[in-house]
Scaffold this active site. Structure first.
Site, PDB file in Angstrom:
ATOM      1  N   GLU A 174      26.435  29.623  50.742  1.00 16.70           N
ATOM      2  CA  GLU A 174      27.654  28.838  50.593  1.00 16.70           C
ATOM      3  C   GLU A 174      27.680  27.614  51.492  1.00 16.70           C
ATOM      4  OE1 GLU A 174      31.105  31.339  50.915  1.00 16.70           O
ATOM      5  OE2 GLU A 174      30.790  32.058  48.902  1.00 16.70           O
TER       6      GLU A 174
ATOM      7  N   HIS B 121      44.643  33.967  44.745  1.00 17.79           N
ATOM      8  CA  HIS B 121      44.858  34.389  46.136  1.00 17.79           C
ATOM      9  C   HIS B 121      46.312  34.166  46.544  1.00 17.79           C
ATOM     10  CE1 HIS B 121      40.274  33.801  46.869  1.00 17.79           C
ATOM     11  NE2 HIS B 121      40.551  35.004  46.412  1.00 17.79           N
TER      12      HIS B 121
ATOM     13  N   ASN C 206      34.794  30.410  42.030  1.00 14.89           N
ATOM     14  CA  ASN C 206      36.183  30.614  42.436  1.00 14.89           C
ATOM     15  C   ASN C 206      37.178  30.065  41.428  1.00 14.89           C
ATOM     16  OD1 ASN C 206      35.765  32.044  44.739  1.00 14.89           O
ATOM     17  ND2 ASN C 206      35.601  30.226  46.038  1.00 14.89           N
TER      18      ASN C 206
ATOM     19  N   ARG D 116      28.530  27.235  45.042  1.00 13.55           N
ATOM     20  CA  ARG D 116      29.058  28.567  44.792  1.00 13.55           C
ATOM     21  C   ARG D 116      30.568  28.540  44.515  1.00 13.55           C
ATOM     22  NH1 ARG D 116      26.032  33.692  47.796  1.00 13.55           N
ATOM     23  NH2 ARG D 116      27.513  35.239  47.120  1.00 13.55           N
TER      24      ARG D 116
ATOM     25  N   LYS E 137      25.618  34.529  37.825  1.00 15.32           N
ATOM     26  CA  LYS E 137      25.915  34.635  39.250  1.00 15.32           C
ATOM     27  C   LYS E 137      24.640  34.394  40.058  1.00 15.32           C
ATOM     28  CE  LYS E 137      28.100  36.366  43.091  1.00 15.32           C
ATOM     29  NZ  LYS E 137      29.072  37.280  43.665  1.00 15.32           N
TER      30      LYS E 137
ATOM     31  N   HIS F  12      43.133  42.537  41.646  1.00 17.94           N
ATOM     32  CA  HIS F  12      42.531  41.216  41.822  1.00 17.94           C
ATOM     33  C   HIS F  12      42.306  40.507  40.479  1.00 17.94           C
ATOM     34  CE1 HIS F  12      40.066  38.025  43.417  1.00 17.94           C
ATOM     35  NE2 HIS F  12      39.070  38.388  42.625  1.00 17.94           N
TER      36      HIS F  12
ATOM     37  N   HIS G  39      40.762  31.274  41.318  1.00 17.01           N
ATOM     38  CA  HIS G  39      40.981  32.064  42.529  1.00 17.01           C
ATOM     39  C   HIS G  39      41.931  31.436  43.543  1.00 17.01           C
ATOM     40  CE1 HIS G  39      37.936  34.632  40.851  1.00 17.01           C
ATOM     41  NE2 HIS G  39      37.953  35.438  41.900  1.00 17.01           N
TER      42      HIS G  39
ATOM     43  N   GLU H 120      37.030  38.687  35.352  1.00 18.05           N
ATOM     44  CA  GLU H 120      35.909  37.961  35.976  1.00 18.05           C
ATOM     45  C   GLU H 120      34.859  37.594  34.919  1.00 18.05           C
ATOM     46  OE1 GLU H 120      35.989  36.986  39.116  1.00 18.05           O
ATOM     47  OE2 GLU H 120      37.276  38.411  40.199  1.00 18.05           O
TER      48      GLU H 120
ATOM     49  N   ARG I 289      19.660  45.866  63.367  1.00 12.05           N
ATOM     50  CA  ARG I 289      19.500  44.454  62.982  1.00 12.05           C
ATOM     51  C   ARG I 289      19.093  44.264  61.527  1.00 12.05           C
ATOM     52  NH1 ARG I 289      17.327  44.795  67.928  1.00 12.05           N
ATOM     53  NH2 ARG I 289      18.699  43.970  69.556  1.00 12.05           N
TER      54      ARG I 289
ATOM     55  N   LYS J 173      26.680  38.898  49.607  1.00 12.91           N
ATOM     56  CA  LYS J 173      27.806  38.779  50.546  1.00 12.91           C
ATOM     57  C   LYS J 173      28.338  40.171  50.824  1.00 12.91           C
ATOM     58  CE  LYS J 173      30.735  35.513  48.962  1.00 12.91           C
ATOM     59  NZ  LYS J 173      31.901  34.625  49.128  1.00 12.91           N
TER      60      LYS J 173
HETATM   61  N1  LIG Z   1      30.692  40.704  48.004  1.00  7.77           N
HETATM   62  C1  LIG Z   1      31.129  39.930  47.044  1.00  7.77           C
HETATM   63  O1  LIG Z   1      30.495  38.935  46.662  1.00  7.77           O
HETATM   64  C2  LIG Z   1      32.418  40.283  46.379  1.00  7.77           C
HETATM   65  C3  LIG Z   1      32.808  39.634  45.196  1.00  7.77           C
HETATM   66  C4  LIG Z   1      33.988  40.030  44.579  1.00  7.77           C
HETATM   67  C5  LIG Z   1      34.754  41.028  45.129  1.00  7.77           C
HETATM   68  N2  LIG Z   1      34.369  41.635  46.283  1.00  7.77           N
HETATM   69  C6  LIG Z   1      35.158  42.714  46.882  1.00  7.77           C
HETATM   70  O2  LIG Z   1      35.156  43.818  46.001  1.00  7.77           O
HETATM   71  C7  LIG Z   1      36.321  44.594  46.235  1.00  7.77           C
HETATM   72  C8  LIG Z   1      36.913  44.992  44.910  1.00  7.77           C
HETATM   73  O3  LIG Z   1      35.985  45.728  44.176  1.00  7.77           O
HETATM   74  P1  LIG Z   1      36.438  46.704  43.000  1.00  7.77           P
HETATM   75  O4  LIG Z   1      37.366  46.003  42.107  1.00  7.77           O
HETATM   76  O5  LIG Z   1      35.212  47.302  42.459  1.00  7.77           O
HETATM   77  O6  LIG Z   1      37.354  47.769  43.777  1.00  7.77           O
HETATM   78  P2  LIG Z   1      37.062  49.227  44.383  1.00  7.77           P
HETATM   79  O7  LIG Z   1      35.724  49.327  44.955  1.00  7.77           O
HETATM   80  O8  LIG Z   1      38.220  49.537  45.266  1.00  7.77           O
HETATM   81  O9  LIG Z   1      37.143  50.151  43.092  1.00  7.77           O
HETATM   82  C9  LIG Z   1      38.353  50.250  42.380  1.00  7.77           C
HETATM   83  C10 LIG Z   1      38.775  51.715  42.231  1.00  7.77           C
HETATM   84  O10 LIG Z   1      37.933  52.349  41.274  1.00  7.77           O
HETATM   85  C11 LIG Z   1      37.355  53.521  41.833  1.00  7.77           C
HETATM   86  N3  LIG Z   1      36.068  53.687  41.133  1.00  7.77           N
HETATM   87  C12 LIG Z   1      34.936  52.977  41.330  1.00  7.77           C
HETATM   88  N4  LIG Z   1      34.044  53.273  40.374  1.00  7.77           N
HETATM   89  C13 LIG Z   1      34.612  54.191  39.576  1.00  7.77           C
HETATM   90  C14 LIG Z   1      34.199  54.860  38.406  1.00  7.77           C
HETATM   91  N5  LIG Z   1      33.020  54.593  37.827  1.00  7.77           N
HETATM   92  N6  LIG Z   1      35.042  55.767  37.843  1.00  7.77           N
HETATM   93  C15 LIG Z   1      36.268  55.993  38.388  1.00  7.77           C
HETATM   94  N7  LIG Z   1      36.733  55.364  39.472  1.00  7.77           N
HETATM   95  C16 LIG Z   1      35.907  54.466  40.059  1.00  7.77           C
HETATM   96  C17 LIG Z   1      37.297  53.273  43.291  1.00  7.77           C
HETATM   97  O11 LIG Z   1      37.252  54.479  44.021  1.00  7.77           O
HETATM   98  C18 LIG Z   1      38.621  52.544  43.503  1.00  7.77           C
HETATM   99  O12 LIG Z   1      39.680  53.465  43.552  1.00  7.77           O
HETATM  100  C19 LIG Z   1      37.239  43.755  47.094  1.00  7.77           C
HETATM  101  O13 LIG Z   1      37.247  44.260  48.409  1.00  7.77           O
HETATM  102  C20 LIG Z   1      36.611  42.371  47.070  1.00  7.77           C
HETATM  103  O14 LIG Z   1      36.833  41.638  48.257  1.00  7.77           O
HETATM  104  C21 LIG Z   1      33.223  41.277  46.902  1.00  7.77           C
HETATM  105 ZN   LIG Z   2      37.302  37.470  41.994  1.00  9.24          ZN
END
Ligand SMILES: NC(=O)c1ccc[n+]([C@@H]2O[C@H](COP(=O)([O-])OP(=O)(O)OC[C@H]3O[C@@H](n4cnc5c(N)ncnc54)[C@H](O)[C@@H]3O)[C@@H](O)[C@H]2O)c1
Ligand SMILES: [Zn+2]
Length: 371
Positions: free
Chosen positions: A238, A254, A247, A243, A228, A267, A250, A186, A122, A144
């Site tokens: 949200e 999307h 977006n 918040r 942020k 993305h 976005h 971003e 939990r 999130k």
């Molecule tokens: N929780 C939230 O508020 C929130 C906000 C925005 C995005 N997200 C989520 O985040 C995800 C995208 O995150 P991302 O863009 O970081 O993608 P990711 O975590 O897939 O990382 C991108 C790539 O880089 C690699 N990598 C990570 N750090 C590295 C480093 N220092 N050196 C070499 N390679 C590295 C990873 O293994 C992966 O292949 C999506 O699933 C999205 O939905 C969440």
């Molecule tokens: Zn985004």
């Protein structure tokens, strides 16, 4: 966030020091809230293995009994299967309610590990060590967490604030170029939607930022986290709509991701083209002066980001996705639109015909029906 507040620490070469900081945090934990430690589980992925190892060594030096689990890299790891792998590891330690989960990686690792932490026993405490630019400025802050379902991205999730965000800028050194630039989209988003001064400094330092100069990056990442955090403080779960300003770009993005098929564009690339469309739309509906669009797009181009969707995607298909998006209400769409640099707001009831016109205009197509 009151008792759910936490520190965001930004450094360079600071991974090993996290263990000592967490030991101090564990000692300082107020009576009545969950005690931290003495065990910790580090979660990384195959590309962040060396960083996960550095963090684990630091935790051991800080007196924690640490263990680690590595997920597959990439968006497909954002699954209940990966969550189950973490649960299994926690159960075998065995973890108790003070055991910390430490996520070392991009947004995927953060979302999965954070969700496992939100639900195991939990809720156990977690700490996030973001290693992509996107994770540093966006996903690591705000609480999130979640995973994807075959029927939709992020369909399964929770709000679970971390105990700390620990950013080591030098981890960006190994990030693939496209991933890094995608994160810059971003960053530009924060400037255009929330902070004109940040936008000015991005323009002034575009070159050092593009080559990942940690001196230039530090204040920029710090500012994005502050922005942020401020929005999250106002709208933690949200509910107020505040918040939504995060977006910006976005709704288009999307739709581009869906029309192109996930994986074709990163993305941030979709967000860059989405912001170009949103700014054009804002100008078109008379809500924003054209220089905002021009400055934004010039900066995106300097960061090597796209400023228009792929010309082969049919405007009708893009629109169809936006219509089925939950944000659409009977022939009217909702967009976050800028009104000037550093200010954007949710605009309800945007006429679909204006959106179609923008999608055509951005490609230099002959004018169709004009709204
Ligand atoms: N929780 C939230 O508020 C929130 C906000 C925005 C995005 N997200 C989520 O985040 C995800 C995208 O995150 P991302 O863009 O970081 O993608 P990711 O975590 O897939 O990382 C991108 C790539 O880089 C690699 N990598 C990570 N750090 C590295 C480093 N220092 N050196 C070499 N390679 C590295 C990873 O293994 C992966 O292949 C999506 O699933 C999205 O939905 C969440
Ligand atoms: Zn985004």
């Amino acid at each position: 966030l009151g008792p759910r507040g936490y520190e965001i620490v930004i450094g360079a070469g600071s991974l090993a020091a996290l263990g000592h900081r967490l030991r101090d945090l564990a000692r300082a934990t107020a009576a009545g809230s969950l005690r931290l430690g003495p065990r910790a589980l580090v979660v990384g992925d195959e590309n962040t293995r060396t960083y996960a190892t550095a963090v684990l060594d630091g935790l051991t030096a800080g007196g924690f009994a640490g263990d680690a689990v590595l997920l597959r890299e990439g968006e497909t790891a954002k699954s209940l299967t990966a969550v189950a792998t973490i649960y299994d590891k926690l159960a075998s330690m065995p973890a108790d309610r003070g055991t910390m989960v430490v996520a070392v990686g991009g947004g995927v690792v953060g979302d999965v590990a954070g969700f496992a932490a939100a639900t195991y026993a939990r809720g156990v405490p977690w700490v996030v060590v973001p290693t992509t630019l996107l994770a540093m400025v966006d996903s690591a802050v705000g609480g999130k967490v979640g995973v994807n379902h075959p029927r939709g991205k992020n369909l399964i999730g929770a709000f679970h604030q971390p105990r700390a965000v620990w950013i080591d800028l030098t981890t960006l050194g190994t990030l693939p170029e496209r991933e890094y630039r995608s994160g810059l989209a971003e960053v530009v988003k924060y400037g255009v939607a929330l902070d004109a001064e940040l936008f000015d400094s991005l323009e002034a330092q575009a070159e050092p930022l593009a080559r990942r100069d940690t001196g230039a990056l530090g204040p920029v990442v710090a500012r994005c986290c502050e922005l942020k955090a401020r929005v999250v403080e106002e709208d933690e779960q949200e509910t107020t709509g505040r918040r939504a300003v995060l977006n910006y770009g976005h709704t288009f993005a999307h739709a581009f991701e869906a029309v192109a098929g996930y994986g074709r564009w990163l993305h941030g690339e979709a967000v860059a083209a989405g912001m170009a469309c949103a700014a054009r739309l804002a100008v078109r509906v008379g809500q924003c002066p054209p220089d905002v669009e021009h400055r934004q797009n010039r900066l995106l181009a300097r960061f090597g980001l796209p400023t228009r969707p792929d010309g082969h995607w049919l405007a009708a298909a893009v629109l169809e996705v936006m219509r089925t998006d939950k944000k659409a209400v009977s022939g009217r769409l909702r967009f976050v639109l800028p009104s000037r640099l550093g200010a954007a707001a949710l605009v309800e009831r945007v006429d679909e015909r204006a959106v179609i016109a923008v999608l055509h205009e951005i490609h230099g197509d002959p004018p169709h029906e004009s709204p």
